[in-house]
Design a protein around this motif. Structure first.
Motif, PDB file in Angstrom:
ATOM      1  N   ASN A 136      -8.425   5.954 -19.807  1.00 35.65           N
ATOM      2  CA  ASN A 136      -7.712   6.337 -18.587  1.00 35.65           C
ATOM      3  C   ASN A 136      -7.620   5.180 -17.605  1.00 35.65           C
ATOM      4  N   ARG A 137      -8.707   4.421 -17.456  1.00 33.76           N
ATOM      5  CA  ARG A 137      -8.660   3.262 -16.558  1.00 33.76           C
ATOM      6  C   ARG A 137      -7.693   2.204 -17.067  1.00 33.76           C
ATOM      7  N   ILE A 138      -7.649   2.014 -18.362  1.00 32.21           N
ATOM      8  CA  ILE A 138      -6.733   1.027 -18.941  1.00 32.21           C
ATOM      9  C   ILE A 138      -5.289   1.433 -18.680  1.00 32.21           C
ATOM     10  N   VAL A 139      -4.978   2.705 -18.872  1.00 40.82           N
ATOM     11  CA  VAL A 139      -3.606   3.191 -18.655  1.00 40.82           C
ATOM     12  C   VAL A 139      -3.224   3.071 -17.185  1.00 40.82           C
ATOM     13  N   ILE A 140      -4.107   3.486 -16.288  1.00 36.60           N
ATOM     14  CA  ILE A 140      -3.809   3.398 -14.852  1.00 36.60           C
ATOM     15  C   ILE A 140      -3.645   1.941 -14.433  1.00 36.60           C
ATOM     16  N   GLY A 141      -4.497   1.055 -14.947  1.00 39.15           N
ATOM     17  CA  GLY A 141      -4.361  -0.371 -14.630  1.00 39.15           C
ATOM     18  C   GLY A 141      -3.035  -0.930 -15.093  1.00 39.15           C
ATOM     19  N   GLY A 142      -2.594  -0.533 -16.293  1.00 36.33           N
ATOM     20  CA  GLY A 142      -1.287  -0.973 -16.791  1.00 36.33           C
ATOM     21  C   GLY A 142      -0.144  -0.454 -15.940  1.00 36.33           C
ATOM     22  N   GLN A 143      -0.252   0.778 -15.470  1.00 39.04           N
ATOM     23  CA  GLN A 143       0.790   1.340 -14.613  1.00 39.04           C
ATOM     24  C   GLN A 143       0.869   0.601 -13.284  1.00 39.04           C
ATOM     25  N   ILE A 144      -0.283   0.255 -12.721  1.00 40.47           N
ATOM     26  CA  ILE A 144      -0.287  -0.481 -11.451  1.00 40.47           C
ATOM     27  C   ILE A 144       0.342  -1.853 -11.626  1.00 40.47           C
ATOM     28  N   VAL A 145       0.007  -2.537 -12.717  1.00 42.12           N
ATOM     29  CA  VAL A 145       0.602  -3.855 -12.984  1.00 42.12           C
ATOM     30  C   VAL A 145       2.118  -3.726 -13.149  1.00 42.12           C
ATOM     31  N   ALA A 146       2.575  -2.684 -13.842  1.00 41.84           N
ATOM     32  CA  ALA A 146       4.011  -2.492 -14.050  1.00 41.84           C
ATOM     33  C   ALA A 146       4.735  -2.249 -12.727  1.00 41.84           C
ATOM     34  N   VAL A 147       4.160  -1.443 -11.852  1.00 39.39           N
ATOM     35  CA  VAL A 147       4.790  -1.160 -10.556  1.00 39.39           C
ATOM     36  C   VAL A 147       4.870  -2.431  -9.717  1.00 39.39           C
ATOM     37  N   VAL A 148       3.782  -3.211  -9.692  1.00 39.24           N
ATOM     38  CA  VAL A 148       3.793  -4.467  -8.925  1.00 39.24           C
ATOM     39  C   VAL A 148       4.836  -5.420  -9.497  1.00 39.24           C
ATOM     40  N   LEU A 149       4.936  -5.486 -10.812  1.00 41.40           N
ATOM     41  CA  LEU A 149       5.929  -6.349 -11.450  1.00 41.40           C
ATOM     42  C   LEU A 149       7.349  -5.906 -11.074  1.00 41.40           C
ATOM     43  N   LEU A 150       7.619  -4.620 -11.133  1.00 45.61           N
ATOM     44  CA  LEU A 150       8.959  -4.129 -10.783  1.00 45.61           C
ATOM     45  C   LEU A 150       9.295  -4.388  -9.320  1.00 45.61           C
ATOM     46  N   LEU A 151       8.344  -4.190  -8.423  1.00 50.03           N
ATOM     47  CA  LEU A 151       8.594  -4.464  -7.005  1.00 50.03           C
ATOM     48  C   LEU A 151       8.840  -5.949  -6.756  1.00 50.03           C
ATOM     49  N   THR A 152       8.105  -6.807  -7.464  1.00 49.70           N
ATOM     50  CA  THR A 152       8.304  -8.250  -7.329  1.00 49.70           C
ATOM     51  C   THR A 152       9.682  -8.662  -7.844  1.00 49.70           C
ATOM     52  N   LEU A 153      10.065  -8.135  -9.017  1.00 48.22           N
ATOM     53  CA  LEU A 153      11.399  -8.448  -9.558  1.00 48.22           C
ATOM     54  C   LEU A 153      12.507  -7.952  -8.636  1.00 48.22           C
ATOM     55  N   ARG A 154      12.335  -6.777  -8.053  1.00 48.29           N
ATOM     56  CA  ARG A 154      13.345  -6.247  -7.134  1.00 48.29           C
ATOM     57  C   ARG A 154      13.514  -7.166  -5.932  1.00 48.29           C
ATOM     58  N   THR A 155      12.387  -7.647  -5.392  1.00 48.05           N
ATOM     59  CA  THR A 155      12.451  -8.554  -4.244  1.00 48.05           C
ATOM     60  C   THR A 155      13.150  -9.859  -4.624  1.00 48.05           C
ATOM     61  N   ILE A 156      12.859 -10.394  -5.796  1.00 51.70           N
ATOM     62  CA  ILE A 156      13.490 -11.644  -6.246  1.00 51.70           C
ATOM     63  C   ILE A 156      14.999 -11.453  -6.395  1.00 51.70           C
ATOM     64  N   PHE A 157      15.412 -10.355  -7.031  1.00 50.99           N
ATOM     65  CA  PHE A 157      16.849 -10.126  -7.228  1.00 50.99           C
ATOM     66  C   PHE A 157      17.572  -9.860  -5.914  1.00 50.99           C
ATOM     67  N   LYS A 158      16.928  -9.224  -4.943  1.00 55.41           N
ATOM     68  CA  LYS A 158      17.544  -9.000  -3.641  1.00 55.41           C
ATOM     69  C   LYS A 158      17.784 -10.323  -2.925  1.00 55.41           C
ATOM     70  N   LYS A 159      16.802 -11.227  -2.997  1.00 57.48           N
ATOM     71  CA  LYS A 159      16.954 -12.533  -2.330  1.00 57.48           C
ATOM     72  C   LYS A 159      18.032 -13.356  -3.001  1.00 57.48           C
ATOM     73  N   ARG A 160      18.137 -13.286  -4.316  1.00 59.97           N
ATOM     74  CA  ARG A 160      19.196 -14.038  -5.016  1.00 59.97           C
ATOM     75  C   ARG A 160      20.569 -13.472  -4.667  1.00 59.97           C
ATOM     76  N   GLY A 161      20.684 -12.164  -4.524  1.00 55.63           N
ATOM     77  CA  GLY A 161      21.951 -11.537  -4.187  1.00 55.63           C
ATOM     78  C   GLY A 161      22.425 -11.914  -2.788  1.00 55.63           C
ATOM     79  N   ARG A 162      21.522 -12.119  -1.865  1.00 59.65           N
ATOM     80  CA  ARG A 162      21.879 -12.482  -0.483  1.00 59.65           C
ATOM     81  C   ARG A 162      22.357 -13.922  -0.396  1.00 59.65           C
ATOM     82  N   LYS A 163      21.848 -14.800  -1.255  1.00 54.46           N
ATOM     83  CA  LYS A 163      22.238 -16.207  -1.224  1.00 54.46           C
ATOM     84  C   LYS A 163      23.678 -16.422  -1.655  1.00 54.46           C
ATOM     85  N   ARG A 164      24.209 -15.529  -2.463  1.00 56.81           N
ATOM     86  CA  ARG A 164      25.565 -15.717  -3.003  1.00 56.81           C
ATOM     87  C   ARG A 164      26.585 -15.361  -2.005  1.00 56.81           C
TER      88      ARG A 164
END
Length: 111
Positions: A83-111
């Protein structure tokens, strides 16, 4: 309070040894306990009586692993909490998705 001492006894942490042939397995648990209490008596301004009291105690136990004793050599085998392994993986996935969203938003504003 006297009964709470028994709850945290060594026998609660280390289980009864299990022997199978020349191998002895000693189960180990991780325990935690806590307690608290309170009291209060503050009278109101119009002569009302104050009051109060309270108390509580908590205990939890989870498997930590086992000691495997064979030929006089003891090895620690930790328990795996899936259970701890699964929850840890979910937290890493959410942080990764939020980071990617922020990166793509900044790239979209530069264009």
């Amino acid at each position: 309070m006297e009964r709470s001492k028994d709850v945290a006894a060594v026998k609660r942490v280390f289980g009864e040894p299990i022997q199978q042939g020349d191998v002895i397995v000693v189960p180990v648990a991780r325990i935690a306990q806590g307690g608290g209490g309170g009291q209060g008596t503050k009278a109101g301004e119009k002569g009302e009586e104050g009051g109060g009291s309270g108390g509580g105690f908590g205990f939890s136990a989870a498997p930590a692993g086992v000691y495997v004793i064979k030929d006089g050599d003891a090895q620690w085998r930790p328990a795996i909490d899936v259970n701890r392994i699964v929850i840890g993986g979910q937290i890493v996935a959410v942080v990764l998705l939020l980071t990617l969203r922020t990166i793509f938003k900044k790239r979209g504003r530069k264009r």
